[in-house]
Each structure stands twice: as C-alpha cells, then as structure tokens.
Design an enzyme around this catalytic site. Structure first.
Site, PDB file in Angstrom:
ATOM      1  N   GLY C  53       0.829  -1.193   0.000  1.00  0.00           N
ATOM      2  CA  GLY C  53       0.000   0.000   0.000  1.00  0.00           C
ATOM      3  C   GLY C  53       0.864   1.242   0.000  1.00  0.00           C
ATOM      4  N   SER C  54       0.321   2.358  -0.471  1.00  0.00           N
ATOM      5  CA  SER C  54       1.072   3.606  -0.420  1.00  0.00           C
ATOM      6  C   SER C  54       0.890   4.261   0.950  1.00  0.00           C
ATOM      7  CB  SER C  54       0.614   4.537  -1.538  1.00  0.00           C
ATOM      8  OG  SER C  54       1.037   4.008  -2.778  1.00  0.00           O
ATOM      9  N   GLY C  55       1.568   5.386   1.160  1.00  0.00           N
ATOM     10  CA  GLY C  55       1.490   6.062   2.453  1.00  0.00           C
ATOM     11  C   GLY C  55       2.744   5.857   3.280  1.00  0.00           C
ATOM     12  N   HIS C  56       3.723   5.136   2.704  1.00  0.00           N
ATOM     13  CA  HIS C  56       4.956   4.869   3.443  1.00  0.00           C
ATOM     14  C   HIS C  56       6.148   5.590   2.815  1.00  0.00           C
ATOM     15  CE1 HIS C  56       2.434   1.974   5.334  1.00  0.00           C
ATOM     16  NE2 HIS C  56       2.318   1.257   4.237  1.00  0.00           N
ATOM     17  N   LYS C 104       5.841  -7.531   2.604  1.00  0.00           N
ATOM     18  CA  LYS C 104       5.684  -7.282   4.037  1.00  0.00           C
ATOM     19  C   LYS C 104       4.539  -8.161   4.536  1.00  0.00           C
ATOM     20  CE  LYS C 104       5.460  -2.692   3.851  1.00  0.00           C
ATOM     21  NZ  LYS C 104       5.391  -2.806   2.401  1.00  0.00           N
ATOM     22  N   ASP C 109      -1.270  -8.275   1.410  1.00  0.00           N
ATOM     23  CA  ASP C 109      -0.041  -8.243   0.613  1.00  0.00           C
ATOM     24  C   ASP C 109       0.388  -9.648   0.223  1.00  0.00           C
ATOM     25  OD1 ASP C 109      -0.082  -5.648   2.171  1.00  0.00           O
ATOM     26  OD2 ASP C 109       1.654  -5.289   0.889  1.00  0.00           O
ATOM     27  N   HIS C 218       0.207   1.202   9.702  1.00  0.00           N
ATOM     28  CA  HIS C 218      -1.094   1.531   9.114  1.00  0.00           C
ATOM     29  C   HIS C 218      -2.048   1.949  10.216  1.00  0.00           C
ATOM     30  CE1 HIS C 218       0.739  -1.651   6.644  1.00  0.00           C
ATOM     31  NE2 HIS C 218       0.402  -0.858   5.659  1.00  0.00           N
TER      32      HIS C 218
END
Ligand SMILES: Nc1ncnc2c1ncn2[C@@H]1O[C@H](COP(=O)(O)OP(=O)(O)O)[C@@H](O)[C@H]1O
Ligand SMILES: Nc1ncnc2c1ncn2[C@@H]1O[C@H](COP(=O)(O)OP(=O)(O)O)[C@@H](O)[C@H]1O
Ligand SMILES: [Mg+2]
Ligand SMILES: [Mg+2]
Ligand SMILES: [Mg+2]
Ligand SMILES: [Mg+2]
Lengths: 196, 330, 330, 196
Positions: C53-56, C104, C109, C218
């Site tokens: 996922g994005s946001g990292h 991860k 995932d 998250h």
C-alpha cells in the site's frame, strides 16, 4: 565614574532583571519576531555572570570587555552582536575616560549604529539608547521614569529593521523586545550606582 | 507540545551528537562547538561554510561533505550562531584557499557571520561572503530587513559547492554565488505552525481550515491568511507570484525545487510537485532539473515552499548534477 | 484533515506522477499502473520487486534504482496492490534472471503478491518471494496473522539489492533475504496518529500527552498506551524489548536504523538516535552501521521506530556500504 | 439455477448495497482493521458494474469470471484476492453445474479457505460463507434473517486472522467488516432471484 565595583554591580543587576523577565522578553519577541529574545539574553548574561564570579578585574574597562566577549560568544541572534559591540565600544571609551558616563554610553550607541545600521524610529534598541544619550548629555541624569517613557514610545513605531520589519504595519502596538531589555540595562545602571 | 525530546535546553547538543553518531563516515563535530565539518579534505581549495539557527534539518549539516559544504555552524534553535562559533567553523573548514561564508539574510546571521569574518581575517584567513535572500514573500525595500534566505539556499550550496570542488577561486565563487542568488526565488505556504522546543507552544496561530501564504522558516508571518486551498490552487498562486518576480518567457530554462517544511509527508510534496509540473508545462518553461523533499525545514511546520532558479549558464547544470557525498543530498 | 492535496481519490496517481516528474533520471512509471521501475538495466541478473500500500513514502519507490529495487508496486493508500499490478511490476522488472518478491507480512499483501507470482510463473517468469516480519510489537503466534513487516524492510532492500547487483542467484538471494529477516527486529512508538486522505480523520485517538508503544505503520494498535515519555526513556524501553527478542551479549555486531514515521522532524530523530547510541554503548554492542531518517513512514504519523539487525555475516557490511543510485538512499 | 440474467441482477444488487454502505464498512474496518474495507469493495465493484454495462455475456460462468477478474484487479487489500478467488471458483463450478446453488457457493467458500487459510471462528468472512453453505445444504433455502444472524455472530468472536488479529481481545464486540460485506453478497443473491 565607572569603577570595577559599580560596573560589576550594574551587570549583576542587569542579569537579574533579564532572568526575572526572560519569558516576558520572549513573549514580546513572539508577537513581532521569533520568540527567542528572552532566551538569548538570559543565555548571554548567564555567561557574563559566570565570568564575573570566576575572575578578578583590575579596571572597569576589563569588566566591560569581558562582558562584551561573553555576550558576543553566547547570546546569538541579532542582540548578541549588538549588545556585544555596544559594551566593547564602551570598554574602549571607559579606558580613555572613566568619568564621563554619557560619552561612554554614546560610544556604545555608536557601536550599535555601526553594527546594525539602524536609525531612530525603526523600532529597535536604538530607540532607547539614543534618547538616553541625549537626555544624559542635556540633563546629566536619568530617571527610571524617563527610561520607561523611551521604552514605551517604541510601541507606536513601525518596525523597519530586524525580524519585526517583515510584519510592516502589524508591528504597531507592540513594544520592541530589544528596547525593553535595553531599558533593563539602563535601570540596572541606576541600581548599580553608575547613573543617578 | 508533543515531541520526542529530553530537556529542551539540550536539543542542539543531543541532536548534533545523534547526527554525528549516525554519519561518522562523512562528518565530525568540532568538540565543544556547534560546528559540523566534513572528514573529506580538499587542500588548497576554497572552503564553504554555511549555517544559522537550528531547526531547519537536514539544513545545514546534512549538506556537509565532498562537493557541497566544508562545514556548517549550527546555532541554537532559530537563533543565529555566535561569531566565535562561526570562527571555529571557518578554522575547521579552511584548506588554505580561503573561505566563502554562505549567509541567509537575517539581521542576526549577517552580523554574527560578518563579525566572525573579521575575526578570521585578523588571524590571516581570507574570508568573503554571499547573502542568500530568495524569499519573495517579503518586499525588498528600505522598510524591511530585506528578503529572507530560505530554501533557495540549498541550490546555492549545491552549485557553489560543485564549483568549489572544481577549484574556482574565492572571487569567482562569490560572483557565481551572487549570480545564482539573483536568479533564485522562493515562496512558501504553511498549514500548521512550528513549535520551538524551548518555547513549548506554536509560534503563530492558524484556524483548522486556514493556511498562510508567504511564511518564513522561523514562523515569521506571511502576506495572506486564507481558507485552505487545494494543492493545485496553491501551486497556481505560488507560480503566479514567481512569474511576476521573474517575468519569464516561454522556453526559458529553469530548475525547480519543492521543499517540505518539516511535518508535511512526501505524499503531499509529490502531489504538489505534480501540480507544479502541470503549471510549469502550461507556462512553457524548459525545466532542466527538479528536486523534491524536506531540505530546508522549520522544525515541525507543515507546508511547502517552491523555489525556481533561472538557469543563466549551462555550467550550472553540470554543477547541479555533479556527484556529492553528503548525508542528505544524493 | 489538513493536507496539501486535491481529490483524495486521486492521491496515488498524482503522487506517482509528481515523483516520476522529479526523478525521471532514475525511474519511470509503467503507464497506467502503480509500478515504478528503474531506468537502469541489469540484464541476466535477478530483479527485486517490492511494494505494498502507499502512504509509506519514500518507501518503496524511493528505493528503486541501481543496487536496490528493480521495481516498486504502489497500491492505494494503506491498501495492498492487486495481483495484476504486481504482475505488471514483475514483467517490468524481469531481466531474464528471475524475480524475487519482497513482501511485508500482511494478509492482503501476501495473497496479492502470491497470486501475481502464480500469474508470472504461468507466463514463464521464474518468481520466488521472501516475507518481511520484523515488527516485534505483535506476538508471532497462531492467534495472529504473524508479525508485521515494517522499517526493517528497508534493510532487506539494501542488503539483498546489493547482492542482486553482485549477481547472486534467485535461490541464494532468497536464502540471504530470509537470514537477514530472521536477524532484523523493529519496534516503534507513535505520538500522533496518521490520517488516510480518503478517510479524512485520524486512524486512532491519542490524548494530548499520550503515546502508544508498538503501533504498526497503518495505524494498527500497539501494546501499550501511556503518558508521553522522554526520548531517553523511549529509547530504553525499545532497546529493552529488542534485547529480550534478540538475547544479545556484549561485543555482538549489530546495525541500527532509527526511522521517522512521517511527521516527526529530523531534529527529534537525531535526539532519539543520540539516546539510542548511549544505550547501545552501555549494552556493549558493536555497532557496525547506522542510519537515521524517515524511510518507512505512515503518512503523517508522528513517532519513530527502532530497528536492529544482528550482523551474522561480514559480507552484509559490504552490501550495506555498497553504493546505490536511488532517489532516497545515499 | 444461475442464468446470465439473475447473475447480473445479483451483482448489480451487491454493488448497490456496498456503495450505499461504503462508509459503514470502512468504519467497521477502522475499529478493528485499517479502515479501507468500504473503499476497497466499492472500488472493486465499480469495476464489476462497468464491465457488466460494457459487455454481453453468453453464460453465467462468463459473468462470474468477469466479476472475479474485476474484483482481483481493482479491490486490493485482503478482500480483493478473497472475493476474487471465491467468484472464480464459483464460475468453474457453475460451468459444470449451473443448477446447484449450494454447491457453487461451497466452491466459492473453498476458494476463500484455500487462499486465506482461515477456519471458522476466526472472525472473517469465512464465518458467514460456511454457515450459509451449511444451511443451504440442509434446508435448500436462505433467509435474510439467517444471513443477519450469521453476520452478527462475528461480533463475539476474537480475531485470529487478518489485521484485526493484532487487536486480540480488543476485537471482541465488533462486527467483522468482511462478514458484513459478504452478508450483502448473499442478500443480493436473494434480491437477484438466485436464492429464495
Ligand atoms: N539593525 C538593528 N539595529 C538595532 N537593533 C536591532 C536591529 N535588528 C534587531 N535589533 C534589535 O534586536 C532585537 C531582537 O533580538 P533577538 O530576538 O535576540 O534576535 P533575533 O531577531 O535574531 O531573533 C530587536 O527587538 C531589536 O531591538
Ligand atoms: N485469512 C483470511 N481469510 C478470510 N478472510 C479474511 C482473511 N483475512 C482477512 N479477511 C477478511 O478481509 C476483511 C478485510 O478486508 P480489507 O479491509 O478489504 O483488507 P485489508 O485487511 O487488507 O485492509 C476482514 O474483515 C476479513 O473478513
Ligand atoms: Mg528573536
Ligand atoms: Mg532568533
Ligand atoms: Mg488495507
Ligand atoms: Mg482493511
């Protein structure tokens, strides 16, 4: 005249006033600057205080030079070089002529002017150093009331030097923090017995 | 104030020690001072010394290393370092070729660096300086202390740093630096104010849905407060201001830097960069280099700044692309 | 929610375009996908594909480039990318030497990457995978989905990336990766929660003076909420947890990574690193490499994580120090 | 039996229910997961809806296969592969035997079990798919009440799979978001006329 004793007493008193009003000075600076004037002055004067306790001085000019160097090396910001240069120039003048208080303060003022390139009415410490010199020259004395009057006059000035100048009109209605701390310096001169 | 810190009085000291611990392969701290110098030596060349108050991390210590700064002098948070600290920095940096001081235009910084320069000259070190004043939010008139030095400083470090490594003289570097500064302009917005640790509360106030155009990197006020706008609208306003200041024509060559102010994550910086890119394309500019990241921060301020540099000489591109070995530029 | 964004639905797309615009000399976006691949080619070698996922940010696209990842697959914010996206990433990365997926450990995932692996195998691309699960905040038992993958992933990228460039086989890289993962452990604290743009409000609540130990990246909850502690106390608690997990002895060789979670400025990260350094010295560990910065973030969460890796083979140090050309590792 | 028409109707209805309850699903997921379940499902089903409108289908298994691929390629997260695999396995079973609804759903359940490796009682969508299959096998029918009952039973389960498992005990007292969205899927089967 300046002596080792009254110069020392003066700087002690200045230190005390600044420590007691540290957050007030920073608050004033928050309103129109970056909020560190109290911290800066307290840091610089704590060093002066330490040096006063650690050393023995033979002349008032030595005391002043020590204080100038301590302020220059510990204060930071705009006030460090300004106060430092002022005391350094005073120390030179006192070495020549320890009698004339007015001339010594004038030498300090000239240091500030040279270093900071401000003139009167720009809402800086110049706006108290200058009238103090003028009234000493004219009346040979200075009262705390006059000091307070000069300080409070910075309230209605628009800043055109230093950080407060970015505020333009919005600097109106606030005291200049450097003028307030300079007020403490002159009051301390009275408390120290240099001025009366 | 919610921060991961110990005594706010010790921030500078602990921060510098942590930085040097992590990056000992590139930098060292001059013991007892706020000076971070590179371990790399470049005998005979001109050394670059920058610095100022802390709170702008990774500036300036993160840009110390081969090809950029020789040393950074780190003052207390948001407070210019003192002349003797800067003097230490000059001595630590000097490689015999003279020292160029890169000063951001703040009254305190200018006075302290100049005094340090005088001290160094007195000891026989040749020193000159340039003053960065890229922030067009502030009017540059006789009624202000002049434009502030902000994120454009990074570009000056990069270009002048590469030129110094290439062996240019002190005088040539000064001229190069001044030309770069003349052609570098920045404007920023803040959506959340910064908190100085020793103060413990935010430096100014912004409503839940407000933003401020033109803020400085020490929480100095900007030119307009208004309702929070979209990234696209912000990009458009900032580019408009820059256009007024530069007066560009289609096809002109520029470089662009999007800078995060501290608490704004890369996610937002990239989105903003995308809007900037669209607008610059619309303007028909020929963008020759680009960079995005948190380089000149204001502690935990949220917001971004946008810097454009007009590329006046092709050589600047080589300097920009020149490889460096620093902690935070790659 | 106070962010510099446009429509929250378009964050991924705009962010990737902005990222690639700024870094076109190193990376490109596979059109119409969330795949960022390096422009550098390394024919015949094993390709590394990571993502999630994005946001990292800067993970994972910031670590795409020579010597690290071949491609990163970027899903919606905090949402695993889909198998067909990952399959695109595999195809874009493959240099004929097979592809290693770095996953991860999250249910989504793992399933999506595995399905993508099946799709790739069906098209004749050799694929294998490793699963990073370094977060010791979560118990690894049959009653959980297992330990999460957090900041330690960066170390895996670095070491396995250098080994891939050195030409190791898919099988050897898998073994290397798994050994690194076994010896890498992380634990984090949060002092402010993250806000997913599409959600518009913070993922969890923390009082004005509260912090949470052991949160995920998250906004998954941690193991204890308590009054905000000093940096030194936090460092001590985290190192205690890591000590329990590793069971080290004086003189053991370790690497250390202090990671900012997004909104925490470098100032605090350096201060924290200083406390970590002091404590590790007290423990008598032999620290062979160090790194501090915001590498695996959780959007605008404030906080830090601490990762230690036990160095089992000297070769790992060479891999760690091996030069790379990526946007965010230098 | 499955037809192109009722399968299409079913998926339309599923899409509508999820769109209408998108924020509710995300809220449920915020409490024990990462808050994206509504967004994920809405994104996946919007794609199904688009494909339903764009194409003509000749068999129900074609419709199901299309839906499976759309969900796999657009949903993301854990729910994408799980729903995708479920519909893919259903499509295979429907191709063999479009009559037996129970057997088709069972094939879907087996897909979920294979992909997600959960068993009953772990507070996942399995906890509704499994009882639905069992009650269809036993009673040949399914009411919305039964569906609701199965969904609400997840409330008192402790999560040991998926993101909610990190919460341990603290997952008690919350509905499982994937079970709730699966409830919509089965209700939509009733609305679509596949189940009664
Ligand atoms: N050019 C100048 N000439 C004289 N005084 C100045 C000048 N610029 C600033 N000052 C004084 O310095 C004070 C601010 O000092 P301080 O807050 O310690 O430094 P900084 O502005 O760098 O944060 C102002 O209130 C003003 O009195
Ligand atoms: N291993 C599993 N087996 C079956 N269902 C699962 C499993 N893991 C998670 N789920 C289901 O997926 C749902 C969460 O989906 P979603 O929020 O879309 O994905 P993510 O957890 O990746 O954010 C849970 O509510 C649960 O019903
Ligand atoms: Mg100030
Ligand atoms: Mg200051
Ligand atoms: Mg998710
Ligand atoms: Mg979820």
């Amino acid at each position: 005249m300046f002596t080792v004793e009254n110069t020392t007493k003066w700087l002690h008193a200045f230190h005390e006033k600044v420590q007691a009003n540290q957050s007030y000075l920073s608050e004033l600076d928050s309103a129109i600057g970056d909020g560190d004037h109290g911290t800066n002055m307290a840091r610089g004067l704590a060093e002066v205080e330490r040096k006063l306790k650690e050393n023995l001085f033979e002349s008032p000019q030595e005391v002043l030079k020590m204080a100038a160097m301590a302020l220059i090396s510990k204060t930071g910001g705009a006030s460090g070089p300004l106060y430092g240069t002022a005391l350094l120039e005073m120390s030179k003048q006192v070495a020549n002529d320890p009698q004339n208080i007015g001339k010594s303060i004038e030498a300090g003022l000239n240091g500030i002017l040279k270093r900071g390139k401000a003139t009167t009415g720009e809402k800086t410490m110049v706006d108290i150093w200058k009238p103090v010199v003028e009234s000493l020259m004219a009346e040979q004395q200075l009262s705390k009331e006059r000091i307070q009057q000069f300080v409070s006059e910075t309230k209605e000035m628009k800043a055109t030097k230093g950080r407060a100048s970015y505020l333009g009109e919005r600097s109106l209605g606030h005291l200049d923090p450097g003028a307030v701390s300079s007020g403490y310096l002159f009051e301390a001169m009275i408390d120290g017995g240099i001025l009366s | 104030m919610k921060k991961i810190l110990n005594d706010p009085q010790n921030v500078l000291d602990e921060m510098l020690d942590g930085f040097v611990y992590a990056n000992g392969h590139l930098v060292e701290r001059v013991a007892g001072t706020g000076v971070i110098r590179r371990t790399y030596e470049d005998k005979g060349k001109v050394a670059l010394v920058s610095g100022g108050g802390s709170g702008h991390e990774p500036s300036h210590a993160g840009f110390v290393g081969q090809g950029m700064l020789s040393a950074a002098v780190c003052g207390e948070v948001f407070t210019s370092p003192t002349p003797d600290q800067i003097f230490e920095g000059i001595k630590a940096a000097d490689q015999g070729g003279g020292v160029l001081l890169i000063i951001k235009n703040y009254t305190g910084d200018v006075m302290n660096f100049e005094m340090a320069g005088e001290m160094a000259e007195a000891e026989g070190i040749t020193v000159d300086h340039i003053i960065v004043n890229d922030d067009i939010a502030v009017e540059d008139s006789s009624f202000t202390a002049g434009r502030r030095g902000v994120a454009g400083t990074i570009i000056v470090h990069k270009i002048v740093g590469a030129a110094a490594e290439a062996g240019l003289s002190l005088q040539s570097l000064k001229v190069l630096g001044e030309t770069v500064i003349e052609n570098t302009k920045t404007i920023g917005v803040s959506i959340l104010p910064a908190t100085v640790p020793a103060v413990g509360k935010p430096g100014f106030e912004l409503g839940d849905d407000e933003m401020e155009y033109g803020v400085g990197i020490h929480g100095e006020p900007g030119y307009r407060k208004e309702k929070l706008k979209s990234s696209k609208e912000i990009a458009e306003e900032l580019i408009l201001k820059l256009k007024e200041a530069f007066g560009w024509s289609k096809g002109d060559k520029y470089g662009v830097l999007v800078n995060g102010l501290g608490a704004t994550p890369l996610m937002e910086q990239y989105v903003f960069m995308n809007d900037v890119a669209n607008k610059l394309t619309e303007e028909g500019l020929n963008i020759q280099f680009k960079k995005v990241g948190s380089f000149m921060t204001s502690i935990d301020m949220a917001g971004v700044s946008l810097t454009l540099i007009k590329i006046v000489e092709e050589k600047w591109l080589d300097y920009w692309n020149h490889e460096v070995k620093t902690v935070d530029w790659m």
